[in-house]
Design an enzyme around this catalytic site. Sequence first.
Site, PDB file in Angstrom:
ATOM      1  N   HIS A 555       0.833  -1.207   0.000  1.00 56.76           N
ATOM      2  CA  HIS A 555       0.000   0.000   0.000  1.00 56.76           C
ATOM      3  C   HIS A 555       0.871   1.262   0.000  1.00 56.76           C
ATOM      4  O   HIS A 555       0.679   2.160  -0.828  1.00 56.76           O
ATOM      5  CB  HIS A 555      -0.906  -0.008   1.235  1.00 56.76           C
ATOM      6  CG  HIS A 555      -1.779   1.208   1.359  1.00 56.76           C
ATOM      7  ND1 HIS A 555      -3.103   1.211   0.979  1.00 56.76           N
ATOM      8  CD2 HIS A 555      -1.526   2.467   1.825  1.00 56.76           C
ATOM      9  CE1 HIS A 555      -3.615   2.419   1.182  1.00 56.76           C
ATOM     10  NE2 HIS A 555      -2.679   3.203   1.702  1.00 56.76           N
ATOM     11  N   GLU A 556       1.833   1.317   0.925  1.00 52.67           N
ATOM     12  CA  GLU A 556       2.688   2.507   1.008  1.00 52.67           C
ATOM     13  C   GLU A 556       3.548   2.654  -0.243  1.00 52.67           C
ATOM     14  O   GLU A 556       3.813   3.766  -0.711  1.00 52.67           O
ATOM     15  CB  GLU A 556       3.564   2.445   2.260  1.00 52.67           C
ATOM     16  CG  GLU A 556       2.783   2.399   3.575  1.00 52.67           C
ATOM     17  CD  GLU A 556       1.782   3.533   3.732  1.00 52.67           C
ATOM     18  OE1 GLU A 556       1.979   4.611   3.136  1.00 52.67           O
ATOM     19  OE2 GLU A 556       0.780   3.344   4.443  1.00 52.67           O
ATOM     20  N   HIS A 559       1.745   4.536  -2.977  1.00 57.17           N
ATOM     21  CA  HIS A 559       1.926   5.985  -2.928  1.00 57.17           C
ATOM     22  C   HIS A 559       3.282   6.367  -3.536  1.00 57.17           C
ATOM     23  O   HIS A 559       3.395   7.334  -4.288  1.00 57.17           O
ATOM     24  CB  HIS A 559       1.880   6.469  -1.479  1.00 57.17           C
ATOM     25  CG  HIS A 559       0.511   6.471  -0.875  1.00 57.17           C
ATOM     26  ND1 HIS A 559      -0.554   7.125  -1.437  1.00 57.17           N
ATOM     27  CD2 HIS A 559       0.033   5.898   0.272  1.00 57.17           C
ATOM     28  CE1 HIS A 559      -1.632   6.962  -0.677  1.00 57.17           C
ATOM     29  NE2 HIS A 559      -1.296   6.223   0.350  1.00 57.17           N
ATOM     30  N   HIS A 562       3.484   6.363  -7.284  1.00 57.77           N
ATOM     31  CA  HIS A 562       2.780   7.540  -7.810  1.00 57.77           C
ATOM     32  C   HIS A 562       3.728   8.739  -7.818  1.00 57.77           C
ATOM     33  O   HIS A 562       3.798   9.487  -8.798  1.00 57.77           O
ATOM     34  CB  HIS A 562       1.548   7.830  -6.946  1.00 57.77           C
ATOM     35  CG  HIS A 562       0.518   8.682  -7.632  1.00 57.77           C
ATOM     36  ND1 HIS A 562      -0.619   9.127  -6.998  1.00 57.77           N
ATOM     37  CD2 HIS A 562       0.445   9.169  -8.895  1.00 57.77           C
ATOM     38  CE1 HIS A 562      -1.341   9.850  -7.838  1.00 57.77           C
ATOM     39  NE2 HIS A 562      -0.718   9.894  -9.002  1.00 57.77           N
TER      40      HIS A 562
END
Length: 793
Positions: A555-556, A559, A562
């Site tokens: 999940h991290e 980010h 991105h």
Amino acid sequence: MLRPLGRRSWTCGQCLLQRRAFESAASQAPLSHANYPPADNSAPKKSADDDTLRQIFDSQSFWKNFSQPQSSTIPKQAGLVQNQYLTSPDGFRTFAHASLQKCQAIVAKVLRASTVDEYRALARDLDRLSDLLCRVIDLSDFIRTIHHDPHIQEAATQAYALMFEYMNVLNTTTGLHDQLVQAFANPEVTSHWTVAERIVAEILMKDFKNSAIHLPPGERQRFVNLSNEISQVGSDFFNGAEPARPQVTFNANSLQGLDPMLISQIKKWNNKAPVPTMGIVPRLVLRSVRDEQVRKQVYLASRTSSSRQIHRLEMLLKKRAELAQLSGFKNFADMTLSDKMAKSPESVSNFLTSLISSNRGPVQEELLQLQQLKQCNLQPWDHAFYVHKRVLEYSQSRRSRELSIVPEFFSLGTVMQGLSRLFDRLYGVRLVPQETAPGETWHPDVRRLDVVDEAGRHIAVVYCDLFSRPTKHPNPAHFTLRCAREISAEEIAECASMDQNAHPNDGMATAVDPQTNTLRQLPTIALVCDFQEPMNNGSGRPTLLSEQSVRTLFHEMGHAVHSILGQTPLQSISGTRCATDFAELPSVLMESFATAPEVLALYARHWKTGEPLSESMMQSMEQDRTAHGSIYGAVENESQILMALVDQAYHSVPYEQAVNGIDTTEVYHQVFSHHSSLPEPDDIRPRTSWQGFFGHLYGYGATYYSYIFDRAIANKIWQDVFLSGKASVDRAAGERYKNEVLRWGGGRNGWQCVAGVLGESNPSNANGRLVEGGDEAMREVGRWGLGREGIAE
């Protein structure tokens, strides 16, 4: 207006060959470049990097050797994250003051702009001003919370405070707004702007409006006062959650089912057991105690807030409504959502009610199973108890030795290896371990990874602070310490004229874009987690992650990717600087990759034997997730939808009504009575006021829907883009997602990104339904649903 939105840098050796254009612009002044050799993407080197990546996280002895300087000469002290100023605590103050001087020069330039050319430069000038603020604020804010040295913490706090105060001054500098209005009014200016420049200018105009800088002085001062009051009362609300009753006392014998050790801890001399109504104990009671009346009383007490806390909430909502009215909006939700994908509270409600409908069937299935287990009407205080009962029954019948040893296939190093291999296959970028200079990291445990593309170009820096230590905040997080953007030749010349040893990016990572021959500052990212360090007892046992921890790391990293791939010309729209209700999409989508069979095949290996995770073990993991999701996933989803509906209802009240006071308890019960599949009975409903415990109403006012909105979109992209072909690890799908979503950062409307990645042939995008957004597009996303795995609050 110029509040920092972001969450870093150095130069590839290849770029040294392309410096001439910049040196000419800087009157031949030399730039300070780090000695970074071009990446070798040949198979042997790539394989060696891949193996090193695993070992620096899995082997303490390997890391100790890797992190030692390889040269016998004493290496030069580097600044934190290679920032040339940050070699000592005093460097933070120097960094802040140097940045402040540059900010003041830009403000003066913007205020005196009068020619067409000067107005054309306005968007880039204001973006650079924002970048200078963020350079100090983002980095200082991070270091003051993560660094162990109190002197550095204090210096970073001072730097943060100085720039934050200056930012507040800019937010009341009406001349900046007036100049931007002048620029927008001149077609000779706006027609010359690039798409990125226009988007940034529009963002700044919206920020100006939302900060009331266009209002007369008296009203503007009222806006500032209201903002300060909201900050104070909101903080009080967030930190002041308290029940009306601190405890409920029972006879200890009535707590059967609860852990006897816990009962003995709370039991008093007369066999009375006071159960606190906040914290873990009431949750354990609701999950374990067999006596339904005990559960009912604890449920009631733990969902009834103090009158003082309800007053704080209602004061917060009233002041927010007044702030919105002062800014020209009907209500706070209209004000907050104007620059989001949703656009309006009506659209959010359309999405949420559509989502409630798509989730209703699975909810009824789950509740029916629990009701059959109870053999009579299920009540809200029964849910946790019977869910726990079903989970235990399932675990006893299904839990196998295979599942118990799954973490042995998820050493931290192999998971990091898996992320690099996945990024390589999807996007053509990979993670390369890099030795750090003395003083470059804030703790010896921090590993530095450079991100390189297939051509060997250095494109980002990621600092991984993944191990627990005393005083470190345990929550996993991603921080962009410096965003990507283009550095102009004028900036380089300005830097050289001030100090020949200065670097236009403060010594942090830069590279030259070979297509435009433009110097770029590269994104510098920090990933923070709280995993246990590898054992140093001679066993060689590395840090082993649970399946949930693997998903958290993915999940991290969503980010991070991105930030890595969203390298726009201007920092205001770089990477994760996009609409709030679009920012979680890449991270949520990455969770789907974490345990997909084809991705597990890339990396899941036993830490000791190297044996791959077997197909039967993968199937057991999938069956386990599916089973747990079918027990409570849909009800968990519904609870999040209900909370988002409450948030929207509170912040959609018009000022004319809000000024007379909002009965938050009545609104809360209206929402739950109308939409909940397990409503509170009549004898309970008037007595509960759970909204006082909903602390996210402050930080996420009117935007609590964002995570489930992005999750619905991520599920759709996962199914229709990555699972629609032959394989989920598909380069064509990865390129499509990268080009339609990731590379834009915030430089493209989120609806265009979603429509683009799904494609015109997708039934959900028929007749361009998604491109423009709006009510029907929001309803359509609601129809996509959330799946059955449930959401952790």
